[in-house]
Scaffold this motif. Structure first.
Motif, PDB file in Angstrom:
ATOM      1  N   GLU A   1      39.184  38.078  47.498  1.00 29.13           N
ATOM      2  CA  GLU A   1      39.434  37.396  46.039  1.00 29.13           C
ATOM      3  C   GLU A   1      40.052  36.689  45.787  1.00 29.13           C
ATOM      4  OE1 GLU A   1      38.630  40.189  42.306  1.00 29.13           O
ATOM      5  OE2 GLU A   1      39.621  41.617  44.130  1.00 29.13           O
TER       6      GLU A   1
ATOM      7  N   THR B   1      42.078  42.173  44.532  1.00 24.88           N
ATOM      8  CA  THR B   1      42.636  41.382  44.195  1.00 24.88           C
ATOM      9  C   THR B   1      43.085  40.208  45.359  1.00 24.88           C
ATOM     10  OG1 THR B   1      44.758  41.798  43.662  1.00 24.88           O
ATOM     11  CG2 THR B   1      43.296  42.727  42.388  1.00 24.88           C
TER      12      THR B   1
ATOM     13  N   GLU C   1      34.186  43.256  44.350  1.00 23.34           N
ATOM     14  CA  GLU C   1      35.331  41.823  44.549  1.00 23.34           C
ATOM     15  C   GLU C   1      34.570  41.018  44.675  1.00 23.34           C
ATOM     16  OE1 GLU C   1      38.524  44.843  46.874  1.00 23.34           O
ATOM     17  OE2 GLU C   1      36.997  44.678  47.616  1.00 23.34           O
TER      18      GLU C   1
ATOM     19  N   ASN D   1      39.626  33.639  43.341  1.00 22.14           N
ATOM     20  CA  ASN D   1      40.776  33.452  42.142  1.00 22.14           C
ATOM     21  C   ASN D   1      41.779  31.857  42.364  1.00 22.14           C
ATOM     22  OD1 ASN D   1      41.719  35.211  40.554  1.00 22.14           O
ATOM     23  ND2 ASN D   1      41.243  36.515  42.307  1.00 22.14           N
TER      24      ASN D   1
ATOM     25  N   ARG E   1      40.388  47.649  44.103  1.00 26.31           N
ATOM     26  CA  ARG E   1      40.227  46.055  44.506  1.00 26.31           C
ATOM     27  C   ARG E   1      41.572  45.853  44.932  1.00 26.31           C
ATOM     28  NH1 ARG E   1      38.610  43.940  39.609  1.00 26.31           N
ATOM     29  NH2 ARG E   1      39.015  42.014  39.994  1.00 26.31           N
TER      30      ARG E   1
ATOM     31  N   GLY F   1      41.373  44.950  38.351  1.00 26.83           N
ATOM     32  CA  GLY F   1      42.588  44.026  38.689  1.00 26.83           C
ATOM     33  C   GLY F   1      43.336  43.425  38.070  1.00 26.83           C
TER      34      GLY F   1
END
Length: 424
Positions: free
Chosen positions: A92, A378, A125, A96, A376, A211
């Motif tokens: 992630e 994240t 994820e 992101n 997660r 998340g």
């Protein structure tokens, strides 16, 4: 020349026949160590079906893949290969920070029918809304790897170990019957492994499954940390890093190691003289009828948006990840544990294995896949894990009155580092 993207039905038919590419196409893959070797093991079977696609698997090392991917994504994707290996808990970070760096695989044929071939925890994820930026590869369903002879000498049947309290009681008997032997080991100072496994088993983790919140101080996580301390205080768990655990295995000084299923290959390769003495059972839980499954580790494969060979790259991903032939080849050759749910039905998976005392260990391990709770990593994994490890070390040394106080502190530190709210 490379085909332009066709209608899904036409492309699928051409790929199935192995005739989608009019001339030789070469795709490049970045991976590392055993994972790279596992991918190479699939090439013979793949090229029988797709002789016009050459796959160049490059072993450039785990941290190097991550670092080079970050740098290349920051530069707009320049310099990336066609396919990259990504550890799930770090995935992630890319979606992101650089949402346009990876191809949305749903545009290439990764449809609902293919997604259903994998457990939810492996996809959590990798997908954002309707987009899927990577495809599940290997996983780490947790198992208890135990020494049959040391348990038998203590009169312990692993089938009777249903709870962590059972595990503590059994550990005392094992150590009493086998002087100098500890029940199990954990890297208390350098890793968060045991906490992540127990917390995941109980449906908890550093972050909530959406998340959006910090969940490390939730009751299920507190129960996991307190149980680890109880095992340490009882002498069931002693401190050891990766290398020390392997030394203990070969020196007959430990009765159990808890890890993801990929540890099967580690034991066979580092303790070959102990063939027939090891076995596997499901991880205990907080209660006898509780969850007995968790995950530790696992990766995925993604296609770069900058790839000029997306159709060929997708053809390889689809073969190596969504077929038993591809996944079980990697399991058989290098012990990479499939995420593909249908792999549990493969004949090899259901073979009794001599090293494991004739136990069908892969059937037992893979059967837990559908039961594993999603978690997660994240984009904030790199912030949260070091904070937890420091708190764990302090708590186990008596630096907090209880696990709740320890994880409240961890949650506050993670909130300061990430700006995320703490779950109520």
């Amino acid at each position: 020349m490379r085909l332009k993207l066709l209608g899904a039905t036409t492309l699928a038919a051409m790929l199935a026949s192995g005739s989608a590419f009019a001339e030789q196409t070469t795709i490049t893959v970045w991976s590392w160590n055993v994972a790279a070797s596992a991918l190479k093991s699939t090439l013979e079977g793949f090229n029988k079906k797709y002789p016009d696609i050459k796959v160049d698997v490059q072993d450039i090392g785990n941290p190097q893949v991550f670092d080079k991917m970050l740098a290349a994504c920051a530069a707009g994707g320049d310099g990336l290969p066609d396919i990259m290996s990504i550890e799930n808990h770090k995935a992630e970070i890319f979606w992101n920070r650089y949402p346009d760096c990876m191809t949305d695989l749903t545009k290439l044929g990764y449809n609902a029918d293919i997604k259903k071939l994998f457990p939810d925890f492996k996809r959590t994820e990798l997908e954002v809304g309707d987009a899927a930026y990577a495809m599940p590869w290997d996983s780490g369903p947790v198992a208890m790897f135990y020494r049959r002879d040391l348990y038998e000498k203590a009169g312990i049947d692993p089938a009777t170990i249903k709870t962590w309290d059972d595990f503590i009681a059994a550990g005392k008997k094992v150590s009493a019957a086998n002087p100098g032997v500890v029940m199990s080991q954990a890297d208390f100072n350098g890793d968060s492994e045991w906490f992540r496994m127990l917390a995941n088993e109980q449906g908890c983790g550093y972050f909530s499954t959406d998340g959006q919140n910090i969940s490390i101080s939730q009751p299920a996580c507190v129960a996991a940390l307190d149980k680890i301390k109880a095992m340490k205080d009882a002498g069931t768990l002693t401190a050891a890093n990766w290398d020390e655990k392997i030394q203990s295995n070969t020196a007959n000084k430990v009765a159990t190691q808890m890890y993801g299923g990929w540890y099967e290959g580690t034991l066979r390769s580092t303790s070959p003289d102990l063939s027939g003495k090891w076995g596997v059972y499901l991880m205990p839980s907080m209660t006898a009828d509780g969850q007995h499954a968790a995950n530790l580790g696992g990766s995925s494969l993604a296609i770069a948006s900058s790839s000029k060979n997306k159709e060929a790259a997708w053809t390889y991903l689809n073969y190596v990840l969504s077929t038993n032939e591809g996944q079980v080849t990697m399991l058989k050759s290098f012990g990479l544990v499939p995420s593909l749910l249908s792999a549990v039905q493969d004949p090899f998976v259901n073979e009794p294995l001599p090293y494991w005392g004739g136990q069908k260990v892969w059937a037992d391990i893979l059967a837990t896949l559908p039961k594993i709770n999603p978690g997660r990593g994240t984009q904030y994994w790199g912030d949260a894990d070091p904070i937890y490890r420091a708190v764990q070390t302090k708590y186990l040394a008596g630096g907090y009155p209880n696990g709740k106080a320890a994880l409240d502190d961890a949650a506050q530190q993670i909130a300061s580092a990430t700006g995320l709210p703490i779950a109520k």
